[in-house]
Design a protein around this motif. Structure first.
Motif, PDB file in Angstrom:
ATOM      1  N   ASN A  25       0.849  -1.187   0.000  1.00 53.24           N
ATOM      2  CA  ASN A  25       0.000   0.000   0.000  1.00 53.24           C
ATOM      3  C   ASN A  25       0.890   1.244   0.000  1.00 53.24           C
ATOM      4  O   ASN A  25       1.298   1.744   1.036  1.00 53.24           O
ATOM      5  CB  ASN A  25      -0.915  -0.022   1.229  1.00 53.24           C
ATOM      6  N   ALA A  26       1.199   1.758  -1.200  1.00 56.28           N
ATOM      7  CA  ALA A  26       2.139   2.874  -1.335  1.00 56.28           C
ATOM      8  C   ALA A  26       1.611   4.150  -0.695  1.00 56.28           C
ATOM      9  O   ALA A  26       2.396   5.026  -0.310  1.00 56.28           O
ATOM     10  CB  ALA A  26       2.461   3.119  -2.814  1.00 56.28           C
ATOM     11  N   VAL A  27       0.302   4.275  -0.575  1.00 55.57           N
ATOM     12  CA  VAL A  27      -0.262   5.453   0.096  1.00 55.57           C
ATOM     13  C   VAL A  27       0.169   5.440   1.563  1.00 55.57           C
ATOM     14  O   VAL A  27       0.480   6.487   2.139  1.00 55.57           O
ATOM     15  CB  VAL A  27      -1.797   5.470  -0.016  1.00 55.57           C
TER      16      VAL A  27
ATOM     17  N   ASN B 273       7.506   7.762   6.576  1.00 54.24           N
ATOM     18  CA  ASN B 273       8.875   7.534   6.117  1.00 54.24           C
ATOM     19  C   ASN B 273       9.498   6.358   6.848  1.00 54.24           C
ATOM     20  O   ASN B 273       9.484   6.283   8.072  1.00 54.24           O
ATOM     21  CB  ASN B 273       9.715   8.795   6.385  1.00 54.24           C
ATOM     22  N   GLY B 274      10.053   5.417   6.098  1.00 52.12           N
ATOM     23  CA  GLY B 274      10.714   4.265   6.688  1.00 52.12           C
ATOM     24  C   GLY B 274       9.824   3.072   6.945  1.00 52.12           C
ATOM     25  O   GLY B 274      10.316   1.992   7.280  1.00 52.12           O
ATOM     26  N   SER B 275       8.503   3.229   6.798  1.00 54.60           N
ATOM     27  CA  SER B 275       7.588   2.131   7.103  1.00 54.60           C
ATOM     28  C   SER B 275       7.743   0.971   6.123  1.00 54.60           C
ATOM     29  O   SER B 275       7.575  -0.195   6.492  1.00 54.60           O
ATOM     30  CB  SER B 275       6.135   2.620   7.103  1.00 54.60           C
ATOM     31  N   PHE B 276       8.074   1.286   4.864  1.00 55.69           N
ATOM     32  CA  PHE B 276       8.233   0.246   3.852  1.00 55.69           C
ATOM     33  C   PHE B 276       9.350  -0.719   4.247  1.00 55.69           C
ATOM     34  O   PHE B 276       9.157  -1.936   4.290  1.00 55.69           O
ATOM     35  CB  PHE B 276       8.539   0.879   2.494  1.00 55.69           C
TER      36      PHE B 276
ATOM     37  N   ALA C 187      -1.495  -0.630  -6.656  1.00 54.73           N
ATOM     38  CA  ALA C 187      -0.866   0.305  -7.591  1.00 54.73           C
ATOM     39  C   ALA C 187      -1.894   1.262  -8.178  1.00 54.73           C
ATOM     40  O   ALA C 187      -1.643   2.473  -8.296  1.00 54.73           O
ATOM     41  CB  ALA C 187      -0.169  -0.469  -8.707  1.00 54.73           C
ATOM     42  N   THR C 188      -3.058   0.727  -8.539  1.00 54.09           N
ATOM     43  CA  THR C 188      -4.139   1.567  -9.089  1.00 54.09           C
ATOM     44  C   THR C 188      -4.628   2.567  -8.060  1.00 54.09           C
ATOM     45  O   THR C 188      -4.829   3.757  -8.362  1.00 54.09           O
ATOM     46  CB  THR C 188      -5.310   0.685  -9.554  1.00 54.09           C
TER      47      THR C 188
ATOM     48  N   VAL D 211      -8.182   3.981   4.049  1.00 55.81           N
ATOM     49  CA  VAL D 211      -9.249   3.683   3.082  1.00 55.81           C
ATOM     50  C   VAL D 211      -8.743   2.707   2.022  1.00 55.81           C
ATOM     51  O   VAL D 211      -9.399   1.704   1.712  1.00 55.81           O
ATOM     52  CB  VAL D 211      -9.762   4.985   2.420  1.00 55.81           C
ATOM     53  N   VAL D 212      -7.573   2.983   1.474  1.00 55.56           N
ATOM     54  CA  VAL D 212      -6.993   2.110   0.445  1.00 55.56           C
ATOM     55  C   VAL D 212      -6.769   0.703   0.990  1.00 55.56           C
ATOM     56  O   VAL D 212      -7.077  -0.291   0.322  1.00 55.56           O
ATOM     57  CB  VAL D 212      -5.661   2.693  -0.082  1.00 55.56           C
ATOM     58  N   GLN D 213      -6.250   0.618   2.211  1.00 56.45           N
ATOM     59  CA  GLN D 213      -5.970  -0.689   2.808  1.00 56.45           C
ATOM     60  C   GLN D 213      -7.220  -1.565   2.856  1.00 56.45           C
ATOM     61  O   GLN D 213      -7.205  -2.731   2.431  1.00 56.45           O
ATOM     62  CB  GLN D 213      -5.391  -0.507   4.217  1.00 56.45           C
ATOM     63  N   PHE D 214      -8.301  -1.013   3.349  1.00 57.84           N
ATOM     64  CA  PHE D 214      -9.506  -1.817   3.530  1.00 57.84           C
ATOM     65  C   PHE D 214     -10.277  -2.008   2.226  1.00 57.84           C
ATOM     66  O   PHE D 214     -10.904  -3.061   2.033  1.00 57.84           O
ATOM     67  CB  PHE D 214     -10.389  -1.205   4.616  1.00 57.84           C
TER      68      PHE D 214
END
Length: 359
Positions: free
Chosen positions: A30-32, A38-41, A305-306, A324-327
């Motif tokens: 989840n790129a959002v 920062n650093g979570s990835f 990605a979308t 929102v994106v995650q769920f």
């Protein structure tokens, strides 16, 4: 083949743990979210995918399987889906005109059709994640060949002491190379790329995953399990706190620090999960996610990605939209997965459980 086995976790606990892990994997894609914090990835990637490789070692078969039987079973379950979805994604990527990497950055290739075909075929036999990314625009399919090789090694040789010692020695080196060091910059011509490009069925990465799983198995299969589990749980919390503190104080972490986290965090995390396995298994939504973790894994990256492109171009990149994106991605992936699996003829042709379902 004798399938009798000893389990360290119950079926419900396994389902819930798989659900938690697929939730974290979606979060990592989840790129959002990862661009909001920062650093979570890098933090999530120190333990979440690795935990999926460890989980099978909570089930130990009491009798060793024949190598050919293990190979055929996991080829159907893992490597065949890799080949199928790699071809599908690469065709889509080609049709849409995607091109995220210059050939010259991969072994100084000339941009010729012959070399492209050769490396395409090589990708099918090696599961090289550099080349998977080149041909599909996504890397995530690398997981399937690695899990395939690790599963075959585990099931076919787990009771062979001599082979186990050999695999642990080779596996330690491979774990350091492919799971700890990885690469500093994607697609540079380095040792990892050269090793993986001629590693059939991602066997070297599979050895690294085998080492990780076997070490964890030794930790949980001893009379001091409660003490070891408690210590690892405390250390996991402390390592998480130190990572967050480093980001707050310095804004980033060094490669040496990142390598340290990659080395130790998978083992600490899976012990943390094991410590709270009974609590995790109470959440029915995690168990439902766990039941469909494989198709969700296949479906969710293009959705992530979308969603990122939509948020970037039309909304904002912040915590609210990340949630929102995650769920939304989880819901859509789960819904498609349930429909997909229920169509038995489609399921057999895309996610077979045995080699005879392919033929």
């Amino acid at each position: 083949m004798d399938t009798s086995k000893y389990a360290f976790i119950s079926l419900d606990e396994s389902r819930a743990i798989k659900g938690l892990l697929i939730f974290l994997i979606v979060l990592g894609h989840n790129a959002v979210f990862t661009r909001t914090f920062n650093g979570s990835f890098h933090f999530i990637y120190t333990f979440h995918v690795q935990a999926f490789f460890i989980l099978p070692f909570f089930y130990i078969y009491t009798k060793q399987s024949r190598f050919i039987d293990s190979f055929k079973k996991y080829f159907a379950r893992l490597y065949y889906p890799f080949i199928l979805f790699f071809i599908i994604l690469s065709l889509i990527f080609c049709i849409t005109g995607g091109n995220n990497l210059d050939y010259n950055k991969v072994l100084n290739l000339d941009n010729s059709n012959i070399e492209a075909i050769w490396f395409y075929i090589l990708t099918l036999f090696t599961g090289n994640y550099y080349l998977i990314d080149y041909f599909t625009g996504f890397q995530y399919l690398w997981f399937l060949p690695v899990m395939f090789s690790m599963s075959v090694l585990k099931e076919a040789f787990q009771n062979n002491k001599v082979v186990n010692i050999f695999l642990l020695i080779i596996g330690f080196v491979c774990y350091i190379l492919f799971f700890v060091f990885m690469y500093k910059k994607p697609y540079d011509e380095n040792c990892n790329f050269l090793l993986m490009i001629f590693s059939p069925f991602a066997i070297l990465q599979g050895c690294g995953a085998y080492f990780l799983g076997k070490v964890t198995y030794y930790l949980i299969n001893n009379k001091y399990i409660k003490v070891v589990n408690a210590v690892c749980t405390i250390l996991f919390i402390l390592f998480c706190a130190s990572y967050i503190t480093a980001l707050i104080v310095k804004g980033s972490i060094t490669y040496c620090e990142l390598w340290t986290y990659r080395f130790i965090m998978p083992i600490l995390f899976i012990n943390f999960i094991y410590y709270f396995k009974s609590n995790i298994s109470r959440y029915s939504f995690l168990k439902k996610l766990g039941d469909y973790s494989f198709p969700i894994y296949i479906i969710h990256p293009p959705l992530c990605a979308t969603a990122y492109l939509i948020c970037k171009n039309y909304f904002q990149i912040n915590l609210v939209y990340a949630i929102v994106v995650q769920f939304v991605v989880l819901f859509i992936s789960f819904y498609i997965s349930t429909k997909w699996v229920k169509i038995d003829s489609l399921r057999k042709r895309t996610l077979p459980r045995a080699i005879n379902e392919i033929l």
